[in-house]
Design an enzyme around this catalytic site. Structure first.
Site, PDB file in Angstrom:
ATOM      1  N   ASN A  63       0.835  -1.204   0.000  1.00  0.00           N
ATOM      2  CA  ASN A  63       0.000   0.000   0.000  1.00  0.00           C
ATOM      3  C   ASN A  63       0.867   1.250   0.000  1.00  0.00           C
ATOM      4  OD1 ASN A  63      -0.047  -1.131   2.821  1.00  0.00           O
ATOM      5  ND2 ASN A  63      -1.366   0.575   3.316  1.00  0.00           N
ATOM      6  N   ASP A  64       0.744   2.107   0.972  1.00  0.00           N
ATOM      7  CA  ASP A  64       1.314   3.455   0.846  1.00  0.00           C
ATOM      8  C   ASP A  64       2.814   3.510   0.558  1.00  0.00           C
ATOM      9  OD1 ASP A  64      -1.174   3.675   1.971  1.00  0.00           O
ATOM     10  OD2 ASP A  64      -0.481   4.565   3.834  1.00  0.00           O
TER      11      ASP A  64
HETATM   12  C1  FRU Z   1      -3.453   4.538   4.194  1.00  0.00           C
HETATM   13  C2  FRU Z   1      -3.234   3.869   5.533  1.00  0.00           C
HETATM   14  C3  FRU Z   1      -2.491   4.773   6.489  1.00  0.00           C
HETATM   15  C4  FRU Z   1      -1.868   3.792   7.443  1.00  0.00           C
HETATM   16  C5  FRU Z   1      -1.483   2.675   6.515  1.00  0.00           C
HETATM   17  C6  FRU Z   1      -1.509   1.315   7.138  1.00  0.00           C
HETATM   18  O1  FRU Z   1      -3.624   3.649   3.165  1.00  0.00           O
HETATM   19  O2  FRU Z   1      -4.471   3.462   6.084  1.00  0.00           O
HETATM   20  O3  FRU Z   1      -3.301   5.747   7.097  1.00  0.00           O
HETATM   21  O4  FRU Z   1      -0.765   4.316   8.115  1.00  0.00           O
HETATM   22  O5  FRU Z   1      -2.408   2.723   5.435  1.00  0.00           O
HETATM   23  O6  FRU Z   1      -1.005   0.367   6.246  1.00  0.00           O
END
Ligand code: FRU
Length: 480
Positions: A47-48
């Site tokens: 993800n991020d």
């Molecule tokens: C965004 C999020 C962030 C968090 C992370 C957890 O996609 O929800 O806010 O830190 O992913 O993986």
């Protein structure tokens, strides 16, 4: 997302057996959709973007990762480096969720070079035996050899005016002073952002400045991944406001990724001066949690997660999900943010030909073309012989641009619609478009509008059809 019981998603990493890990790797290897030149997780969910920075003569990018399934579980950071912002190589370094301060996940954050080390600022997700969450803003230093040393103290404790949703610290330097912003939800369930300042510029000691005034309405219930970056000397706030009211901004994705261009930052009052209206950062199907940073010379680079929370993807059955976007260089023109792929992307070009119909490609190419003013153009990418494919329609007379993925490959996220569109200026229009197996990124007029998304084509869907004579440009085969 693959639905897995909580015990499995939060099982300590060392309890996964070699056999389980090998099965996951074997399954991923079967996917027909792995990207050639976009970064994906080696295993599991990406993800991020995290800790995107420049340190020791290299670019650094970590990604949020749950390695054991296409699911949001116990998260770690996975480190990559790059010298050109095009090729990213995993180094083997990770930030693992292995201390009492990050026991349930090393959540998102940022990084900045401090005294010959990379300071890493992130959220430790901690849950107790009743599954009650405490978000801790914590840190680590990475040295030039990739040794990670976690800071023992909590850098920012939970905020009294925030719920358990308080995370994603982003460090930035402004007028030689370190600041950080953190995404939050207040007790009325509205999103907001807190601003902190490093005491005596020591990144291990932080004090609150206040709640950042960016003329937000609070119509969202949470702001994730707030990111302040200076673009051509103007502060730009990038953020992911979950649940934002659609009367405020028109968007189709489950959650938008947005921005405001501001005139200045008043650090005394925690106020962004003269913020623009809120704009969509991307008009495509998925772009989220975009992270940007400034180079020492001021250049601003951004990268997005090509994916969204709470969406199932066709790759889930292959035990992975998500990809990073290309790196985009940011500029401001007429008060709007422009995002252009970094210049070194042209190094991936292997061969060039005039853009024309092609029945077969390996879905790994770049197109660069123009459409004259007062004309209409249609293209089909990922096309098969039955004229199915990703349909791109643009009209420079009406000023409209549309993409429709309803006729290509495996469908998903149907509840959010199968097309996306944006208004474009009624003039000759320049398009630069990247295709990578199951990813497309479209840049209109040097990045004035960007549309990012995924399609999951079947084997036959490899063609390009131009449905108009109004398109002139080039096709470039890209290196994997
Ligand atoms: C965004 C999020 C962030 C968090 C992370 C957890 O996609 O929800 O806010 O830190 O992913 O993986």
């Amino acid at each position: 997302m693959v639905t897995l019981p909580t015990e499995i998603r939060y099982k300590p990493y060392h309890q996964w057996t070699e056999k389980e890990i090998q099965d996951i790797k074997n399954n991923i290897a079967k996917s027909p959709w792995r990207a050639n030149y976009h970064l994906e997780a080696k295993m599991g969910l990406l993800n991020d973007p995290n800790g995107f920075s420049y340190f020791d003569g290299k670019f650094h990018l970590f990604y949020q990762n749950f390695p054991f399934a296409a699911s949001h579980g116990l998260k770690q950071w996975v480190h990559t480096t790059s010298t050109d912002l095009v090729h990213f190589t995993e180094t083997g370094v990770t930030i693992q969720p292995d201390t009492p301060l990050d026991s349930h996940g090393a959540y998102s954050g940022s990084a900045y070079e401090v005294d010959d080390k990379l300071f890493i600022f992130y959220t430790g997700n901690v849950r107790d035996e009743n599954w009650v969450r405490t978000p801790l803003q914590i840190g680590a230093f990475m040295d030039k050899d990739g040794q990670i040393e976690k800071i023992k103290d909590i850098l920012i404790p939970p905020a009294t005016d925030a719920t358990e949703h308080f995370r994603d610290p982003q460090i930035f330097k402004y007028q030689d002073q370190f600041y950080a912003i953190v995404g939050a939800q207040n007790h009325d369930k509205q999103g907001f952002i807190k601003l902190y300042q490093a005491i005596d510029n020591d990144v291990t000691k932080w004090q609150e400045v206040g709640n950042l005034d960016f003329a937000g309405t609070g119509s969202e219930y949470m702001i994730e991944c707030p990111n302040l970056v200076f673009v051509d000397n103007q502060p730009v706030l990038l953020y992911s406001p979950q649940g934002l009211d659609k009367s405020e901004l028109n968007y189709d994705n489950i959650y938008p990724n947005t921005y405001k261009v501001c005139q200045a930052l008043d650090t005394k009052t925690a106020k962004l001066i003269k913020p623009s209206p809120i704009y969509n950062l991307d008009y495509g199907f998925e772009a989220y949690a975009t992270q940007a940073f400034n180079m020492p010379d001021g250049t601003a680079y951004a990268i997005s997660w090509i994916g969204l929370p709470d969406v199932d993807y066709p790759t889930d059955t292959y035990d992975y999900q998500g990809a990073m976007s290309l790196v985009k260089e940011l500029h401001i023109k007429n008060g709007k943010l422009y995002q252009q792929p970094v210049a070194a992307m042209t190094n991936l070009r292997q061969s060039q030909e005039i853009l024309a119909n092609k029945t077969s490609t390996n879905n790994c190419y770049e197109l660069e073309f123009e459409v004259a003013e007062n004309s209409q153009a249609k293209l089909l990418l990922f096309a098969d012989t039955n004229s199915n494919g990703l349909k791109i329609t643009l009209d420079t007379e009406k000023g409209t641009f549309q993409i429709d993925r309803s006729q290509v490959g495996e469908q998903y996220a149907l509840e959010f619609g199968t097309s996306r569109s944006c208004s474009i200026p009624k003039q000759q229009t320049k398009i630069r478009l990247f295709v990578d197996k199951s990813i497309f990124e479209i840049f209109i007029n040097d990045g004035e509008y960007v549309l990012t998304g995924r399609v999951f084509p079947n084997q036959e869907q490899t063609g390009i059809y131009l449905n108009s004579n109004n398109i002139s440009g080039n096709f470039y085969q890209l290196k994997g």
